[in-house]
Each structure stands twice: as C-alpha cells, then as structure tokens.
Write a protein that holds these residues in place. Sequence first.
Motif, PDB file in Angstrom:
ATOM      1  N   ALA A 130      -6.005  10.248   5.243  1.00  0.00           N
ATOM      2  CA  ALA A 130      -6.261   9.213   6.251  1.00  0.00           C
ATOM      3  C   ALA A 130      -7.675   9.342   6.814  1.00  0.00           C
ATOM      4  N   THR A 131      -8.140  10.562   6.967  1.00  0.00           N
ATOM      5  CA  THR A 131      -9.439  10.793   7.609  1.00  0.00           C
ATOM      6  C   THR A 131     -10.602  10.666   6.621  1.00  0.00           C
ATOM      7  N   ASP A 132     -10.469  11.349   5.480  1.00  0.00           N
ATOM      8  CA  ASP A 132     -11.604  11.406   4.543  1.00  0.00           C
ATOM      9  C   ASP A 132     -11.551  10.343   3.448  1.00  0.00           C
ATOM     10  N   GLY A 133     -10.412   9.699   3.298  1.00  0.00           N
ATOM     11  CA  GLY A 133     -10.310   8.682   2.253  1.00  0.00           C
ATOM     12  C   GLY A 133     -10.119   9.280   0.874  1.00  0.00           C
ATOM     13  N   PRO A 165       0.809  -1.234   0.000  1.00  0.00           N
ATOM     14  CA  PRO A 165       0.000   0.000   0.000  1.00  0.00           C
ATOM     15  C   PRO A 165       0.839   1.281   0.000  1.00  0.00           C
ATOM     16  N   ARG A 217      -5.448   4.465   3.324  1.00  0.00           N
ATOM     17  CA  ARG A 217      -5.721   5.373   4.444  1.00  0.00           C
ATOM     18  C   ARG A 217      -4.841   5.034   5.643  1.00  0.00           C
ATOM     19  N   GLN A 218      -4.700   3.732   5.899  1.00  0.00           N
ATOM     20  CA  GLN A 218      -3.838   3.329   7.027  1.00  0.00           C
ATOM     21  C   GLN A 218      -2.389   3.728   6.773  1.00  0.00           C
ATOM     22  N   THR A 254      -6.385  -1.749  -1.411  1.00  0.00           N
ATOM     23  CA  THR A 254      -7.703  -1.138  -1.145  1.00  0.00           C
ATOM     24  C   THR A 254      -7.578   0.267  -0.559  1.00  0.00           C
ATOM     25  N   GLU A 255      -8.700   0.967  -0.601  1.00  0.00           N
ATOM     26  CA  GLU A 255      -8.738   2.317  -0.042  1.00  0.00           C
ATOM     27  C   GLU A 255      -8.387   2.305   1.448  1.00  0.00           C
ATOM     28  N   ASP A 256      -8.881   1.323   2.167  1.00  0.00           N
ATOM     29  CA  ASP A 256      -8.564   1.250   3.598  1.00  0.00           C
ATOM     30  C   ASP A 256      -7.065   1.132   3.833  1.00  0.00           C
ATOM     31  N   GLN A 257      -6.414   0.319   3.005  1.00  0.00           N
ATOM     32  CA  GLN A 257      -4.965   0.156   3.164  1.00  0.00           C
ATOM     33  C   GLN A 257      -4.225   1.465   2.895  1.00  0.00           C
TER      34      GLN A 257
END
Lengths: 435, 422
Positions: free
Chosen positions: B337-340, B261, B400-401, B395-398
Amino acid sequence: MKALPDLGPTRKLKLPKEAERTLPNGLTVIAIRRPAVPLVELRLRVPFARAHLARAALLSQTLFSGTAELSTVEIAAELQKVGGGLSAGVDPDRLMVSGNSLVTGLDRILELLGEVLSGAVYPSDEVATERDRLADRIQVAQSQPSHLARVALLRRMYGKHPYAVQTPEVPQVRAVRPAQLRALHAERLHPAGATLVLVGDLTPEKALDTAERVLGTWNGGGKQVDLPRTPPIEPGPLTLVDRPGSVQSSLRVALPAVERTHPDHAALQVANLLFGGYFSSRWVENIREDKGYTYGPHSVVEHNVAGSSFVAAAEVATEVTGPALLETYYELGRLACLAPKQEELDQARQYALGTLQLGMSTQAGLATLASTYAGFGLRLDYLPEYAAKLAATTLDEVAAAGAKYLAPARTAVVVLGDAERVEAPLRALTAVERA
Amino acid sequence: MERHTLDNGLRVVLAPDRSAPVIGVAVVYDVGIRSEPEGRTGFAHLFEHLMFQGSENLEKLAHFRHVQGSGGTFNGSTHLDYTDYYETLPANALERALFLEADRMRGPRLTEENLRNQVDVVKEEIRVNVLNRPYGGFPWLKLPPVMFDTFANAHDGYGSFDDLESATVADAAEFFKRYYASGNAVLAVAGDLDLAQTLELVQRHFGDVPARPAPERPSFTEPDLTAERRESYTDPLAPLPAVASAWRVPDPVSDFTAYLPYVVLAEVLTDGDASRLVERLVLRDRTVTTVGGYMGFMGEPWEVRDPTALLLQAHLPPGGDVDKVLRTVEEELDRLATDGLAEGELARTQARMATHLLRDTDAALNRALRMAVLEQQRGTPELLNDLPRLVGEVTEDQIRQAAAALVPQRRATSEVIAGGNQ
C-alpha cells in the motif's frame, strides 16, 4: 409420457492438425493445433524409471529453483511476463514438466525451459526450503486415508517391483543433498527418449522449428533405463490396515489388466465401465444409488509403462464395510459368470466413444492425452483405431473379458479402516491379514 | 452470443463455437446455501441430489444413463448463491440434453425412499470431504461463522447430520416450488451448435415448462467488521498448523469496478514464486509451507454475490507461529500500500491471469456454466469475454488502495491447531 429424443448422426472422430519431429539430440517434439483460445499447453515427458525416490521427488520441486543467471523468483517472474507457468512432477515412469502460456509467449517459455534443463543449479538454500516443504507435504499426505490406502494397495499389488513404493519417507527426503540432485539431473535429464508436446493456437510446423531452435542444444546422451514387467497380482487374504476411529473404510480392489494395444483391451474397458467405470455402472447403482453405502465409488484401468491393472475404490461408512465388500464381490462375480445385456454394452460403448471426443475438445486435454500416449509409443492416431475396436466389441468378448480379468477369486483387496469394528464382518466374507 | 427469454420467464444464453464437435449445457437456479431455511442446514445441497432421482418422464437412474449412454458426462453443484446442473456431450446429443434438463425443471420425483437414500449418500460425501480427512471444510466451512453473524452467511452449507436426517419430502416439494421456478433459472448452451435450430429446440422442450416467477431474493448483506475476530479449533487429524484470514470486499455485482482490484490483488499476493507472499513467507522467511489467496469462500471470483471476501490461507511447518505469519502479512500489505508495485509486477500478474481466464473457457461446458451464472447474477453473459481485458485495466493505484483496506481490524481469522501425529 414424452419420449426421449434420438441422437443426431454420429460424427466421425476428427484428429487435429499436427506435426512431429525428432531432433538430432533425441528429443521428439509433437505440435498440435487447437486454436480455440490464444494459448499454448506444454508437456515434457522425460523417462525417469528407477530414479532414486526421494531425490527424484525433490528434483521435481527444485528444477525451477535457479540457474547460473536466474533465481527462483526471476524464473517465475519471467514466465509470468508471457502469462506462463511451469511445474514438474515425477512418477515411477517419468518426470513431467507441465505448463501453459499465452501463445505469443511460446518462444520465451521454451527458452526458460531450455535454460533450466541445461543449467538448473539446485542452490543450497532453495533446496533446503523445498526439502522442508516436501517433508511437510508428505506428512500431511500420511494423515489422509486416500493416500494411506493407496500406499497399502501398491505394496500389496507390486511386492518387490519398483512400483510398490511411490512416495518417499520423510527421513529419506531430509537426507537429500543438492549435489545428489545435480548428479541425478546430469545422469537422467536428457532428451533421448523424451517427448515434448505443444498444443494450442499455433502452426504445427512453425512450432517445431521454434522448439528445434531453442531445445536443439539440450545435450544428448544419458542412458535408457527400463523397468521389469509388473508381477502378476497375487490373490490371497484381504489386507486390513488399521486406522483407529476412522468413520469410513477405504476399500480398494486390484485385478490384472492389459495394455492399450492388447486384443482384449477394448472389451476389458467396456467390462470395467459395466462394473464401476462410470456412474451408470452396476457397482455405483448398487452401493450408492440403491444402498447409500458410499458417495463416489469408481473403478479404472490404470496403464503404467511396465504393466496395466484394474483398481476399484470406494470410501464406505464403517458400519457397512462388510456389506459393501459383499456387494463388490457380487458385482464382480456377476460380470465374471453371467453375460451382460446388449443394452448395457451399447450404453457403455457410447459413453467410451463420446468421452474420447470430450477428452480431445480442450488444449489441456489434448496435451495430456498426446503426452500420455507418447509415453507408451502411441500417437493420436491410436484414437480412431481404439474407437473402431470399441465399435466392433461384441457381447461375447465383454463376457470373456469379465471372466478372464474381473473374477473375484483373483482380487487383491485392501481395506483401511477401524480394524476393531470392521475385522469381524470382513472375516465373515474372506480371509483377513493385518498389515 | 445470444440471449433470449421464453414466455415462462426462463432466460436462455447460446454461444456457438465450432472448434470441437461437443456441447456444454448448464441450467442454473438462483438458490444456494444462503437461501436454505434455519433448521435445514445442507438442504440446498441435499435437494441438488434429489434433482437426479427421476423426473416427470424419467425413472430413477434414467438421467445418468441417458447422459452417459449418449457419450456425455454430467454433474451438479451447490454454491452460496446458486445451484448448477450440467452436462457435456458430443454435439449430436444436444436435443437429448435439453429434454433431460427440461424434464426435471417440470418437476423431480420426490419420494421417501429416494430422500432417505440420498441423505445416506450425502452423509458419506461429508465424511469423505470433511470428517474423515485432515483440514476438512477448512476454511470454507470454518471461516464464515467467524466472519458473519446471520444464519444465511454463517451456517454450515454441508449441513449437520441432524438437519439432514430431519429433512422431509414435503420440505423438498416446497423448496422446489419456491426456488426451482422457470423465472428463477437460466439455461446456457455453448459449443458446436446452430443458433436458430438450438433456439427452436429450446422452445420445443422448455416452452411448456409451467411459468412460475422468481421468488424475491432477500439481501444477505451484513455490516463490515470493525474489530478483529479470531477463533481456533483443534483438528484431530491435522499434522500441521494452518490459518486462514478473510476481509470483506466491495459488492461483486453492484460495485464491480471497486471489486475487481481485489481479484487482481489476491494474485499479486499469491500467484506463483514471484508473488509477494510466496516470496516472503515461503521462500525467504520459511514461516509457511504454502500460501494461497483467492476470492470468495468457494474460490469463485465471478460467481458470488455480496457479502463476500478476499481470503488468504497458509499451512505452517511443525510448530509454526501463526501470530508471526499474520504480522508478516500485515507488513507486506502495508509495504504494498505504501511503496506500490515493482516495475512490471502488475503487468506480469495480469498476463498470467489472462492465461487462467482464457484457459478456464476453452471447454464448452465451462463457458456455458460461467455464462449462465453471469446472466443470472448480472444479466451480462458477455462479461465472460471481457474479463481478460478488464483485469488488464486495473491500475497500480487501485491495487494499493485495495491492499490498504486489508487491515487487521477488518479481519476474520480461523486457526487450525494440529491435533494429529506430529
């Protein structure tokens, strides 16, 4: 001792499948198939001789800065969606748009290119941003010895010819207004005389159809602008450009050369290889591998639309600037006065032939090659012709080319370095003029 | 793609591709800048030069002449974790290329004269690339000593002139014996080749290279930063200020899933005018002239081991405010990180990355080089073909993390103060 294995049988140069069409608006499209990876490479070459230097430079940086419908960011995002990217650059001969994308995005990347060609608006804010960035980049370039040496060399080689100055000054860039970019675009960005090259995992005829459908509406017109032929390079005193404190000297040597279609071309290419055109050359083996004066010396025959030239370049330690020039004169003089050996010719010839194959072995390589050739009215079928000429070049022809083109007495030399330390040793070898 | 190991431990990867009548040959040794001894900075690179100075059956200059006289080109390069030697040629020169690489694997001709000559050449290389130009060695030589504490990770990989001049033939012989072992090398050949015939040629030329095992490779890992580090220096040739920051990332080999990521994040932040930081810093705020983001100090995401980093690098306009730039980067990372991500933002970035990855491997030589390093560091050369798909699965989550992990207290920063004409 183990013996070096022989080469296998040489394979004939095989040209890729291609198709070409000149559209009613004057745009020539060349589509070439190389399906190794599912991508397409794009090169659009538009003649741009005599365009205003600063305006042309800034136009190339703002061509993608917006249309009536799309902003800079939207254009970039739309390109990215198909894995694409496009950028533009200029030189004294042409404006070049280069890029690539996934082959499935060919239609889309051409559409976006077409929108920009027909509808770039050069928005004031974006132009202001890019103007500052260009000014900053030029300022950084002016602190780089390679750039400064190039500037001095071009001035020395070309005198009053438009090739003499190829980078605008910062104040000239700052003076450019968006309306001037729109005017330059309207005047010069036309399909007449332009060539679009597409290379990739495509069917050539289909790619031509796509290009015609999308770019057939790019408006015709415009005018043909030609440059005068380049003047002969004037030999004379060495030009010394002071760069106080420089720990190396940038040594540049210019000599006359001939265009790709000239009968002497193949022999001159070989003579260039023998001198410094590849690693296994006399100059590199001398000043690098024997004497350790320098890291990457090299020479090249440069082809521009208005004329060709030979340029040799080396960055040498300040304390050996004189000796490096001495060896340079020596190696040029040796080629000009003495016949080379057959094994040198064979080795250089093989290199020239092999690197033709290598240059054609990627999509990007093919695209750049085809586009460059097109700028000189040539097509890829020039390659087998050139290969045949290389194969037939004789020792006498190489010796004659050395004598005719590489004689030290004909050189124009520029040295950028710490003048206080290098001037006296240079004066021991030749007349010197401060720039 | 086929993998083999010869009896002497040499690993071999072969990848036929008949799309052009050319081949790429790469030999990669598992030794790089991080392995050079203290007091010998720059030695891995100097030694790379010595591998071109003749070998068991070849005089000085012979290697260059044989490659180029066969229609090919060659080079070598020294990296943090490996050193590569390579050539690309018309396919009819395959056996010759194998002969040349095998000959120097048996042993280079190490002489005092060649060593002194190449020390001079390397000094000129350093002058061209570092000392005589603005921003020389920035940030790849300037940032590691800010981020790292151990000699292996922090030292100047080009080397000090003192260290280079102190190098001896005995040092070189010892370095060869230890690191240039058949068991510490990978040979990869890609392009227009026949598998069975090529394997036979490889066996013929490399089979009698004496077997030597790979030396044990120490861990070079260091603890992550817990407090921000920042240094600045004046570059007397630089006309404009510049700044680079780095953050440690997961182990690229043992923790590839967590690492990936960050590779994508670097592109989301800086690839093109539609990327986060270009849009914000270059186009909107105009606080920087250029900004780039990439993985590893030498910019090679797939060819580096732990410890490594994600880097962001920016050049500023005259009088630019570095603190402001760093604050804006923090803000943008926090926003990400917050809003994606925006609709389609990740997919388009991944599509462009796929193009870059495919384009990288169009040339037979590039395939050979990348496969050789992937085999050496991971034992999975086929990863070459999987990268576009794997990048596409992030992924988007990855993202953001990963963005959330790039906090100031884990950051190392090097700032260039413009000392040149302004």
